[in-house]
Every structure is written in C-alpha cells, then in structure tokens.
Enzyme design. Structure first.
Site, short mmCIF file in Angstrom:
data_model
loop_
_atom_site.label_atom_id
_atom_site.label_comp_id
_atom_site.label_asym_id
_atom_site.label_seq_id
_atom_site.Cartn_x
_atom_site.Cartn_y
_atom_site.Cartn_z
N SER A 1 0.85 -1.18 0.00
CA SER A 1 0.00 0.00 0.00
C SER A 1 0.90 1.25 0.00
O SER A 1 1.70 1.41 -0.92
CB SER A 1 -0.96 -0.03 1.18
OG SER A 1 -1.99 0.92 1.03
N ASP B 1 -8.61 -4.80 -6.38
CA ASP B 1 -8.31 -3.80 -5.35
C ASP B 1 -9.12 -2.53 -5.59
O ASP B 1 -8.96 -1.88 -6.63
CB ASP B 1 -6.81 -3.50 -5.39
CG ASP B 1 -6.33 -2.65 -4.21
OD1 ASP B 1 -7.17 -1.99 -3.57
OD2 ASP B 1 -5.12 -2.66 -3.94
N HIS C 1 -6.94 -5.58 -1.94
CA HIS C 1 -5.86 -4.78 -1.36
C HIS C 1 -5.11 -5.63 -0.33
O HIS C 1 -5.25 -5.46 0.88
CB HIS C 1 -6.43 -3.52 -0.72
CG HIS C 1 -5.42 -2.45 -0.46
ND1 HIS C 1 -4.75 -1.81 -1.47
CD2 HIS C 1 -4.97 -1.90 0.70
CE1 HIS C 1 -3.93 -0.91 -0.95
NE2 HIS C 1 -4.04 -0.95 0.36
#
Length: 615
Positions: free
Chosen positions: A469, A554, A586
């Site tokens: 991320s 995602d 994600h």
C-alpha cells in the site's frame, strides 16, 4: 530449538485458531479456525471448549471479521467477493442453524455501526444503497432480517471511520461531518430536522479526534480528542454544556485502546501504544484485576472481549518471538483458563526479538521503529530489508510480525520505521507528513538506513526497500528517486501515479477527499505537484530490479497503478517481475496466494541480497 528455516506455511498459512471472543451472556466462546483450509467461525460452550465446531460455511476467502449480537444467539460476520471490499453482513442463528445474507445487495458495502445489550436482537448498520458515496444508517432486526432506515446521510463522514454515533438504546445521538470550509470537522447533534454543531475540530486534529461511546445515561460522549493538546486524549464531552473533561492522556503517545463497561459505558481501562502497549485502570476497583490478568503469563496483554456482565474477559498475550496465547479470565475468582496458542508450531523454531530503536532524522525529528535481527548472527554488515508500513496513517507495533520473523530467519535485518505521518505519536508528528509523500517521509526511511548502516548492523550495499500500500509506493519511490541507496525493491499494491490514484478512489471515500487534497496534494489543482511525487514520473531513473504484486479487484489502489509502471518497465527493459492475483484485492486474503507471493519474494531477495531461501 531449531535454527533451521521456518517453513513459509508456518508463518503465513492460516493460524490453528485466532480471534477468540466470549458471547455477551458468557455461555459460549467463538474463534476463527480453518475448515478444509478456509477460516471459519467456530463456537463452543464455555464449560467445554473442546466441543466447539464450525458454524459458518465459507469455502472461498475465509472469514476475517465477526461479532456477537447481544442476544448471544446471532453471530455476524462480513465477507466480500474477490477482495472488492463491498462487504456483505451475514448472520448465523445458533439455535436454528444456517447462514443468512442480511444485506443481499450487489455493489453495496455494509458497515456495522453499533450494537447494545439494551437492544439485543438488533444492530445498526451503514449501507450505501442509495448513494455509493454515503452510508445511511439502518436498524436491522436479526430475527426477521428487516431493515429500517433511521438516519439519512446528508454528507457525513469521519476520517477515522464511521460518522454515526449511537447511544445504548441504538438511537442516533450525533454525527461527524466535514465543516463547510472543507478543512475541519463538526460533531453535530439532532435538532428537529436539522443537525446542530456542538463541537468543531480543526483539520490538524482530524486524525486524532473521534467519538467512541455515548455514556449509559445518554448525557455525555466519550471521545478521543487532541483539541488543545498534541496527543489524542480520552475526554468526556457533556452534550448539554459542550464542556470537555480529560479522563486520561499521555504527553507523547495517543490513547490507543479503551475498555468500556458494557452496561454503563464508563471507560474502565485505557491503553497507550508506546514501544509496547501499556494498560492503566481508570477505576481503583479494577487495579487488582488488571494486575492479576497481567500476571497470567509473559507477553503483551490484549483484552479482546468481555461478557455483558463484565465478569469474564477474553485475553491474549502477544509475544514477539512465539505464538500468541489466549486465555479466559474470570474476574470473580481471578482464575485463568488457557484456551489455545494461535500458531503452536512456532514453538519448535528459534525466533527473533523485535527491538525498539530511535534515531534523529536529518531535521532533528525523533523517529521510532523496530529492528529484528537474525537470531544468533553477528550484528555486523547484514543484508537488510526496510519494511515500510502501509497507511500511511498507521504505525508498526511490537509483537509477532510474520514478515519480520521470515526476513530474520532468512538472514536479513528487518527495519521497520514509524516515519513522520505515522499515527500514535500525537498530531504534530502525524501532520508533519502532510504533503511529504516522496520527500521528507522518504527522507525518514533513508535516515533509518543510514542509521543502521552507521551502527555497523547493515551492509549499505545490500538493502532492499519493501512494503504494501503506502509501503509499496515507498518501495517504488526508493527505486525511482533513490536507486543508489537500494539494491532492489518489492512493491505490494502500491500506487505509482498519485494523480490516477486520487482520481480513482472508491466512491465512499469522496466525503473525505479534502483529507487527501491536504495531506497528499490537491487532485483538482496540483496535478504537476502530484506528478512530481509519483514514481512513474521518474521511471527512467530506475536501475534496480523490482518485484511488483497486485490484486486485480483492489478498490483502493486499482490494478492500473501496477499496470502503468509495469508497462513502462517493459518498454525500457528494466528488470522486474510482475505478479497479478485475479481473486484478490488490497492484500492477499487467501493463504495459497500469500504462500505463492512469499515464495517468489524469498527467491527474489535471495538472488539480490544473498540471504537464505526455502526450496
């Protein structure tokens, strides 16, 4: 204890059992455990936990979030499809059996808002059925499945989560909404058909101020607040007067954990996440209980759940170098029953300690982090992996970290840094990261590498930057902006272009877009600024090999973020490996996907840093 390689399945496969809770009436226990390799909820009697069995039937992604209804008959859990984060709320009737889809709406995200002992057969849930950007509040009858709209969202949103505040009778008592100027926020209470502000907090306080619980008598609200302070303190706000009373606070660290009495909703215990989580009793009568439970075994105490009588506590002791141990603690006689270790196989291997460290950044700011050394190795000239946490509005904490253990076991020094912008150290530290993506936030990471190399711990020629991320973004920044510092980079679901990132956020993030405009850069007026902070803008400068992993579904960092930089790397002939997981979002929820990724990452690191690898 074995010094051999720890199998990846022991570190990254499903736990044997995890996330134990006690039913509100104190009669049942629940936890997550695999069924045919997929995590499901198991339930059994407190009197005989060995009789527990699975009550859910997930066969795909595994259940990761569940909760009890206060009737102790219904158990609820969330599940999405392929990682799209359009969570549906499912219910299990423990008396009749069977699983019901309580929010059977395509493309809609369910967010539990509140549950209460006073309304045991109901729950409040947020649904963005009518407007994908806004979650309205619904009352859900668990017996009939009926949904009743009880709060229309007129633009409410909180940067710390759910904007709705309900009391013990599940009545909406307040909301959080962005202020008219788009900067700060307002806490509002109902006033006829309108909402009347009772407290305003500035943008600077937005990540360190949030409602927690309405008192049992409905007269006040317990909140985290950094108004007139640097750190998030626990305060009590009087609804009638608007006055605040500080209940607990620390000058250097935010409140990180609060245990409330289920009935009166008084705060009983508060925790601060310093180098490690530390708890303090707010009522003298609980001091002996807290001391007794802390003495059960070694490790960091976590109070996971209580029954509604607040007699029995489910507690877990977290270690950095072994499995977490879960106990049922009875306050009446202060007895403790060991229920399980979450990953008992870990006990057969030599694990590493996670050691807090601090250093001064180049501008003098004190930065905290953790070092995990290969056990038994000389602390000199080690290959190292700078493992950057996501968020960025989050932080690394002490405890068992499977990636840190994996890296240390393979011969690498694992470096974890709570760079500026991280949470937990007060608003000044968090806000110091504003508009610093790819600059001062990255400088903190570089300074951490310089520090450990300067101490002689790490070989400066063999350092990888790795993360997911925001950490994936940092890895791409490391490859594109400072390729001479790092030998290689590993990016997991990281954005490569901040313009495309901010223009493709999920619709339910739109009420908070001003937070991104101020903390990252304005997507409408600062495209050149955002491009200058984007790794894709400097792909020509990449000279180190990359491993890039992405989930196809995602919703936060779209597949395009990976595809556009992979395409550029292909066109320029830059060494890279790309892994696309078609059934993930994600991050990687499925153990088979986690194991596939870590196998590839292990070979990648061994090739470029010279560490060990499992065959």
């Amino acid at each position: 204890m074995s010094a051999e390689l720890i199998p990846r399945r022991v570190l990254f496969g499903n736990p044997d059992r995890a996330m134990a809770t006690i039913s509100p009436d104190g009669s049942r226990l629940a936890w997550l455990a695999p069924v045919d390799g997929v995590l499901n909820v198991w339930v059994g009697p407190v009197s005989d936990p060995d009789r527990a069995g699975p009550v859910t039937e997930d066969r795909d992604r595994g259940i990761r979030t569940y909760l009890w209804a206060h009737d102790s008959r219904h158990l609820l859990y969330l599940q999405d499809r392929g990682g799209d984060e359009n969570w549906r709320l499912y219910g299990v009737d423990l008396e009749r059996g069977g699983v019901s889809d309580l929010t059977p709406f395509d493309g809609v995200q369910a967010q539990p808002i509140a549950a209460s002992p006073r309304r045991p057969g109901e729950i409040l849930v947020g649904l963005n059925r009518d407007n994908p950007a806004l979650h309205d509040a619904y009352r859900l009858d668990l017996e009939t499945g009926r949904l009743e709209l009880v709060g229309r969202n007129d633009g409410f949103g909180s940067p710390t989560g759910n904007p709705w505040v309900a009391d013990a009778d599940l009545q909406i008592r307040a909301v959080v909404r962005p202020a008219a100027d788009g900067g700060g926020y307002e806490l509002c209470v109902p006033d006829g058909e309108e909402w009347r502000p009772v407290q305003a907090f500035d943008y600077e306080d937005s990540l360190t101020t949030a409602p927690l619980a309405v008192s049992g008598d409905g007269s006040s609200l317990y909140m985290l607040s950094s108004r007139a302070a640097n750190t998030a303190r626990l305060v009590q706000l009087d609804f009638a007067t608007g006055e605040e009373r500080v209940v607990a606070g620390d000058p250097s660290f935010d409140v990180g954990d609060v245990l409330f009495d289920p009935d009166s909703r008084r705060p009983l215990i508060v925790g601060f996440v310093r180098d490690r989580l530390e708890h303090f009793a707010l009522e003298p009568s609980l001091q002996d209980d807290l001391q007794a439970v802390a003495g059960i075994t070694t490790g960091e105490l976590h109070i996971d759940s209580t029954d509604d009588a607040n007699r029995r506590w489910m507690v877990t002791f977290v270690a950095d170098d072994g499995p977490a141990r879960t106990y049922l603690f009875d306050r009446q006689d202060r007895s403790a029953t060991h229920l399980f270790d979450n990953r008992p196989e870990l006990s057969g291997y030599r694990l590493a300690a996670m050691e807090p460290f601090t250093f001064s950044a180049r501008d003098g700011l004190t930065i905290h982090g953790y070092l995990t050394f290969p056990p038994g190795a000389d602390r000199k000239d080690l290959p190292a992996v700078l493992n950057v946490h996501g968020g960025p509005w989050a932080r690394d904490v002490w405890g068992f970290n499977p990636e840190a253990q994996w890296l240390a076991n393979r011969g690498y020094l694992c470096i974890q840094v709570n760079y500026r912008g991280s949470t937990g150290y007060g608003k000044n530290f968090t806000n110091a990261g504003d508009r610093q993506w790819g600059t001062r936030m990255h400088d903190d990471l570089l300074d951490a590498v310089e520090h450990v190399v300067g101490q002689g711990y790490a070989d400066g020629r063999r350092v990888c930057i790795y993360g997911g991320s925001y950490g994936g973004y940092a890895a791409l920044v490391g490859a594109a902006f400072t390729p001479d510092v790092f030998r290689c980079a590993v990016d997991i679901v990281g954005p490569s272009n901040l313009n495309t990132l901010l223009n493709s956020v999920p619709p339910y993030w739109l009420p908070l877009i001003e937070q991104f405009n101020r903390r990252v850069g304005n997507r409408d007026s600062e495209q050149e600024f955002l491009w200058s902070r984007s790794p894709l803008s400097r792909v020509d400068d990449i000279r180190i090999p990359l491993l890039i992993a992405q989930g196809a579904n995602d919703p936060r960092v779209k597949q395009a973020e990976a595809e556009q930089i992979v395409t550029a790397l292909q066109e320029k002939g830059i060494d890279h490996t790309y892994m696309l997981f078609p059934d993930e979002g994600h991050g990687f929820a499925k153990p088979e996907n986690r194991l596939k990724f870590y196998a590839a990452a292990e070979q990648f690191l061994a090739q470029h840093l010279g560490g060990r690898a499992e065959r």
